[in-house]
Design a protein around this motif. Structure first.
Motif, PDB file in Angstrom:
ATOM      1  N   LYS A 185      -8.567  80.757 -45.925  1.00 12.07           N
ATOM      2  CA  LYS A 185      -7.507  80.051 -46.772  1.00 12.07           C
ATOM      3  C   LYS A 185      -7.690  78.539 -46.360  1.00 12.07           C
ATOM      4  O   LYS A 185      -7.558  77.708 -47.147  1.00 12.07           O
ATOM      5  N   THR A 219      -8.335  75.362 -48.862  1.00 11.55           N
ATOM      6  CA  THR A 219      -7.556  73.875 -48.847  1.00 11.55           C
ATOM      7  C   THR A 219      -8.233  72.669 -48.463  1.00 11.55           C
ATOM      8  O   THR A 219      -8.113  71.732 -49.189  1.00 11.55           O
ATOM      9  N   SER A 258     -10.503  71.872 -51.424  1.00 13.34           N
ATOM     10  CA  SER A 258      -9.873  71.269 -52.491  1.00 13.34           C
ATOM     11  C   SER A 258      -9.513  69.883 -52.396  1.00 13.34           C
ATOM     12  O   SER A 258      -9.549  69.085 -53.082  1.00 13.34           O
ATOM     13  N   GLY A 264      -0.479  74.773 -46.280  1.00 12.96           N
ATOM     14  CA  GLY A 264      -0.084  73.314 -46.688  1.00 12.96           C
ATOM     15  C   GLY A 264       0.325  72.686 -45.233  1.00 12.96           C
ATOM     16  O   GLY A 264      -0.343  72.788 -44.395  1.00 12.96           O
ATOM     17  N   VAL A 285      -4.882  70.101 -54.873  1.00  7.82           N
ATOM     18  CA  VAL A 285      -4.802  71.115 -53.894  1.00  7.82           C
ATOM     19  C   VAL A 285      -3.802  72.209 -53.905  1.00  7.82           C
ATOM     20  O   VAL A 285      -3.755  73.095 -53.480  1.00  7.82           O
TER      21      VAL A 285
END
Length: 313
Positions: free
Chosen positions: A105, A109, A112, A156, A282
């Motif tokens: 993950k 991220t 992106s 995030g 993102v």
């Protein structure tokens, strides 16, 4: 019996008779004249032998059980050890799979947003900054980490680097009350400043008191000058509450962070910012709601059936 000359002669006589009977029995084979006597003796003494055997067998079984108990105990211990080892292996495999999923993950991220990241693992919480919400990661100056770098994970914004050592660094989490980051609303690009509130949702002050914002709207980082301490485009959270403004110049909203700050493990320190602002790229794509199919039942016409009876006179 007293040891006399007569008793010794009697003993010799009995031994001689016994040898004679044995000789006759062997020579007779299957048609031995002593078979009848043997059968009679078996009929008399058999029940006695069975009784003695039934009384002795439990004792023998108990002795055998005690003798074998050591072997059984060692087998049980070995099975328990193997079971514990299997559980440990399964647990370690689950942990490895979970970390691999988190790393995957994180890399997606970073890709992106076009962030260049240095992967690290959280190794301690509450570093030497009093009661602040901080974690320690296993990457430091030797890995290219510097103060005021943005820290993310696959969900995030995690925080920013505040202290750097040779092999470890301290990260101030975004949920800390002393943490403030510039934000931008998805699509409308309304700007604001998000502040951590510990276990509670982040508080965001939007600069536009008349901004059109509703629950479910998402925010990303606005970015800092020279990309320190924050790079742009990092997902922050989604709006869960909008406080009605009564003519104020700003509008207050509450935002639920995307990151679970109490479950951090694999993180990434952004060591190189993107060349251009990724803006909302993102953020994960919102799931498309399933189409709702409405079925309207039309009234069915029921034909009336008429019957006539014809009588013949």
């Amino acid at each position: 019996m007293r040891d006399t000359r007569e008793s010794r002669l009697l003993l010799v006589l009995l031994v001689a008779i016994a040898f004679a009977l044995i000789t006759v029995d062997i020579r007779g084979g299957e048609s031995s004249p002593l078979d009848g006597a043997r059968s009679a003796a078996a009929a008399v003494f058999g029940p006695v032998e069975n009784g003695v055997s039934s009384a002795v067998n439990p004792v023998g079984n108990a002795i055998a059980a005690v003798r074998d108990s050591g072997g059984r105990s060692s087998q049980i211990s070995e099975l328990e050890r193997e079971n514990a080892q299997l559980k440990q292996e399964l647990g370690s495999k689950d942990a490895t799979r979970a970390r691999a999923k988190e790393l995957d993950k994180l890399l997606k991220t970073a890709a992106s947003g076009q962030y260049r990241v240095k992967g690290a693992q959280v190794i301690a919480i509450g570093a030497a900054q009093g009661f602040s919400w901080t974690v320690t990661i296993d990457a430091g100056s030797g890995d290219g980490i510097q103060r005021d770098m943005t820290v993310i994970n696959g969900d995030g914004l995690v925080g920013r680097v505040t202290t750097v050592g040779p092999s470890t660094s301290t990260v101030l989490l975004a949920c800390d009350p002393d943490f403030t980051v510039g934000t931008r609303l998805e699509k409308t690009s309304e700007l604001g400043f998000a502040t951590g509130q510990g276990n509670r949702a982040m508080r965001v002050q939007l600069l536009n008191g008349k901004a059109d914002v509703k629950n479910g709207d998402r925010l990303v980082t606005f970015g800092s000058q020279a990309d320190k301490p924050f790079v742009p485009g990092v997902p922050v959270g989604k709006v869960i509450k909008v406080t009605p403004s009564s003519g104020d110049l700003t509008k207050t909203i509450e935002v639920q962070p995307f990151v679970a700050y109490t479950q951090l493990d694999i993180v990434g320190v952004i060591v190189q910012a993107p060349r251009k602002d990724p803006r909302d790229s993102v953020l994960p794509a919102k799931p498309t709601p399933a189409p709702t199919v409405t079925v309207t039942a039309s009234p069915s016409s029921t034909p009336s059936a008429s019957s006539s009876a014809t009588g013949v006179n």
